[in-house]
Scaffold this motif. Structure first.
Motif, PDB file in Angstrom:
ATOM      1  N   ARG A   1       0.800  -1.225   0.000  1.00 53.94           N
ATOM      2  CA  ARG A   1       0.000   0.000   0.000  1.00 53.94           C
ATOM      3  C   ARG A   1       0.835   1.277   0.000  1.00 53.94           C
ATOM      4  NH1 ARG A   1      -5.576   0.637   1.208  1.00 53.94           N
ATOM      5  NH2 ARG A   1      -5.030   2.826   1.198  1.00 53.94           N
ATOM      6  N   GLY A   2       2.149   1.154   0.224  1.00 53.78           N
ATOM      7  CA  GLY A   2       2.961   2.361   0.290  1.00 53.78           C
ATOM      8  C   GLY A   2       2.637   3.173   1.521  1.00 53.78           C
ATOM      9  N   ILE A   3       2.571   2.502   2.663  1.00 54.89           N
ATOM     10  CA  ILE A   3       2.263   3.210   3.905  1.00 54.89           C
ATOM     11  C   ILE A   3       3.565   3.578   4.601  1.00 54.89           C
ATOM     12  CG2 ILE A   3       1.226   2.969   6.201  1.00 54.89           C
ATOM     13  CD1 ILE A   3      -0.866   1.172   4.765  1.00 54.89           C
ATOM     14  N   LEU A   4       3.648   4.850   4.969  1.00 53.00           N
ATOM     15  CA  LEU A   4       4.870   5.364   5.555  1.00 53.00           C
ATOM     16  C   LEU A   4       4.945   5.004   7.036  1.00 53.00           C
ATOM     17  CD1 LEU A   4       7.336   7.174   4.910  1.00 53.00           C
ATOM     18  CD2 LEU A   4       6.020   9.069   5.806  1.00 53.00           C
ATOM     19  N   LEU A   5       5.607   3.886   7.310  1.00 56.07           N
ATOM     20  CA  LEU A   5       5.888   3.522   8.703  1.00 56.07           C
ATOM     21  C   LEU A   5       7.366   3.768   8.912  1.00 56.07           C
ATOM     22  CD1 LEU A   5       3.997   0.112   9.083  1.00 56.07           C
ATOM     23  CD2 LEU A   5       3.385   2.277  10.150  1.00 56.07           C
ATOM     24  N   LEU A   6       7.707   4.432   9.984  1.00 60.55           N
ATOM     25  CA  LEU A   6       9.123   4.649  10.276  1.00 60.55           C
ATOM     26  C   LEU A   6       9.726   3.320  10.720  1.00 60.55           C
ATOM     27  CD1 LEU A   6       8.689   8.054  12.081  1.00 60.55           C
ATOM     28  CD2 LEU A   6       9.349   7.634   9.708  1.00 60.55           C
ATOM     29  N   PRO A   7      11.050   3.188  10.597  1.00 59.23           N
ATOM     30  CA  PRO A   7      11.669   1.921  10.988  1.00 59.23           C
ATOM     31  C   PRO A   7      11.265   1.538  12.410  1.00 59.23           C
ATOM     32  CG  PRO A   7      13.280   3.355   9.939  1.00 59.23           C
ATOM     33  CD  PRO A   7      12.017   4.156  10.076  1.00 59.23           C
ATOM     34  N   GLY A   8      10.753   0.319  12.560  1.00 57.35           N
ATOM     35  CA  GLY A   8      10.379  -0.171  13.884  1.00 57.35           C
ATOM     36  C   GLY A   8       9.049   0.355  14.395  1.00 57.35           C
ATOM     37  N   GLN A   9       8.389   1.184  13.596  1.00 55.23           N
ATOM     38  CA  GLN A   9       7.121   1.774  14.054  1.00 55.23           C
ATOM     39  C   GLN A   9       5.962   0.822  13.759  1.00 55.23           C
ATOM     40  OE1 GLN A   9       5.555   5.232  11.878  1.00 55.23           O
ATOM     41  NE2 GLN A   9       5.178   6.251  13.825  1.00 55.23           N
ATOM     42  N   SER A  10       5.117   0.625  14.745  1.00 56.98           N
ATOM     43  CA  SER A  10       3.939  -0.232  14.529  1.00 56.98           C
ATOM     44  C   SER A  10       2.815   0.600  13.925  1.00 56.98           C
ATOM     45  CB  SER A  10       3.481  -0.832  15.858  1.00 56.98           C
ATOM     46  OG  SER A  10       2.905   0.191  16.663  1.00 56.98           O
ATOM     47  N   LEU A  11       1.835  -0.098  13.372  1.00 51.00           N
ATOM     48  CA  LEU A  11       0.661   0.553  12.814  1.00 51.00           C
ATOM     49  C   LEU A  11      -0.041   1.386  13.897  1.00 51.00           C
ATOM     50  CD1 LEU A  11      -0.448   0.452   9.983  1.00 51.00           C
ATOM     51  CD2 LEU A  11      -1.969  -1.398  10.657  1.00 51.00           C
ATOM     52  N   ARG A  12      -0.112   0.825  15.088  1.00 48.99           N
ATOM     53  CA  ARG A  12      -0.754   1.507  16.218  1.00 48.99           C
ATOM     54  C   ARG A  12      -0.030   2.817  16.554  1.00 48.99           C
ATOM     55  NH1 ARG A  12      -5.593   1.190  19.188  1.00 48.99           N
ATOM     56  NH2 ARG A  12      -5.461   3.429  19.347  1.00 48.99           N
ATOM     57  N   GLU A  13       1.316   2.753  16.569  1.00 47.55           N
ATOM     58  CA  GLU A  13       2.097   3.960  16.879  1.00 47.55           C
ATOM     59  C   GLU A  13       1.891   5.034  15.817  1.00 47.55           C
ATOM     60  OE1 GLU A  13       5.810   1.870  19.329  1.00 47.55           O
ATOM     61  OE2 GLU A  13       5.832   1.952  17.140  1.00 47.55           O
ATOM     62  N   MET A  14       1.859   4.602  14.543  1.00 42.90           N
ATOM     63  CA  MET A  14       1.623   5.550  13.462  1.00 42.90           C
ATOM     64  C   MET A  14       0.251   6.206  13.639  1.00 42.90           C
ATOM     65  SD  MET A  14       0.571   5.018   9.561  1.00 42.90           S
ATOM     66  CE  MET A  14      -1.045   4.696  10.236  1.00 42.90           C
ATOM     67  N   TYR A  15      -0.751   5.389  13.957  1.00 40.72           N
ATOM     68  CA  TYR A  15      -2.113   5.895  14.141  1.00 40.72           C
ATOM     69  C   TYR A  15      -2.130   6.949  15.257  1.00 40.72           C
ATOM     70  CZ  TYR A  15      -7.192   5.891  14.882  1.00 40.72           C
ATOM     71  OH  TYR A  15      -8.509   6.261  15.014  1.00 40.72           O
ATOM     72  N   ASP A  16      -1.559   6.583  16.401  1.00 43.35           N
ATOM     73  CA  ASP A  16      -1.581   7.493  17.562  1.00 43.35           C
ATOM     74  C   ASP A  16      -0.804   8.782  17.298  1.00 43.35           C
ATOM     75  OD1 ASP A  16      -3.122   5.654  18.890  1.00 43.35           O
ATOM     76  OD2 ASP A  16      -1.459   4.776  20.006  1.00 43.35           O
ATOM     77  N   GLU A  17       0.247   8.674  16.504  1.00 45.07           N
ATOM     78  CA  GLU A  17       1.067   9.849  16.197  1.00 45.07           C
ATOM     79  C   GLU A  17       0.343  10.796  15.252  1.00 45.07           C
ATOM     80  OE1 GLU A  17       4.642  10.209  13.220  1.00 45.07           O
ATOM     81  OE2 GLU A  17       5.299   9.047  14.962  1.00 45.07           O
ATOM     82  N   ARG A  18      -0.426  10.228  14.312  1.00 43.79           N
ATOM     83  CA  ARG A  18      -1.046  11.074  13.288  1.00 43.79           C
ATOM     84  C   ARG A  18      -2.379  11.680  13.682  1.00 43.79           C
ATOM     85  NH1 ARG A  18      -0.028   7.910   7.661  1.00 43.79           N
ATOM     86  NH2 ARG A  18       2.241   7.762   7.791  1.00 43.79           N
TER      87      ARG A  18
END
Length: 166
Positions: free
Chosen positions: A119-136
């Motif tokens: 999907r081309g989702i920008l996850l930082l190295p080691g970042q979980s989907l949950r962390e990305m969600y909470d950050e955004r």
């Protein structure tokens, strides 16, 4: 009913920005722009390839350059989920229209993103989907002029709700 110059859709990956955007543009007689497609055209590669080969920083740079080069009129613009990570890109988009946040819950996002690797989702190295969600989430909330809840709603309802919110 008066529509703003442009309607900019922001939200999590899987929120339905591209799909809702197309229908919205048709319903309002506006142009439709998908910034992810423009990024792919500009780079000559798929989003996931840019991420895999060049990394997140390069991806963000191309995304920002692509958005800053846009000067649309009466367009519905579907953005990539990571666009809110660039203040410059968001300032540019906001200056020309109204920003609509298509809001989905974490569970809904997870359900919709069955195949995350392509999907081309920008996850930082080691970042979980949950962390990305909470950050955004706070970033989407910060930039949104309007918020439309999309969890458990079908496309037509979401489009109707966006038009109503505008």
């Amino acid at each position: 009913m008066h529509y703003h110059e442009n309607i900019i859709l922001i939200g999590m990956p899987g929120a339905g920005k591209s799909t809702v955007g197309v229908i919205l543009a048709k319903s309002l007689g506006m142009q439709f722009i998908d910034t992810d497609i423009l990024i792919q055209e500009r780079a000559g590669r798929m989003l996931q390839e840019i991420l895999d080969e060049d990394g997140p920083d390069a991806f963000k740079r191309i995304e920002k350059e692509t958005i800053l080069s846009l000067h649309p009129h009466r367009a519905v613009i579907a953005t990539g989920g990571s666009v809110v990570c660039s203040g410059d890109a968001m300032a540019h988009l906001r200056s020309g229209g109204v920003v609509v946040y298509l809001k989905i819950s974490y569970d809904e996002m997870e359900k919709r993103l069955k195949n995350i690797t392509t999907r081309g989702i920008l996850l930082l190295p080691g970042q979980s989907l949950r962390e990305m969600y909470d950050e955004r989430v706070p970033l989407y909330e910060k930039y949104a002029d309007l918020t439309v809840a999309c969890s458990g709603e079908d496309l037509e309802s979401v489009v109707g709700n966006v038009i109503e919110a505008l």
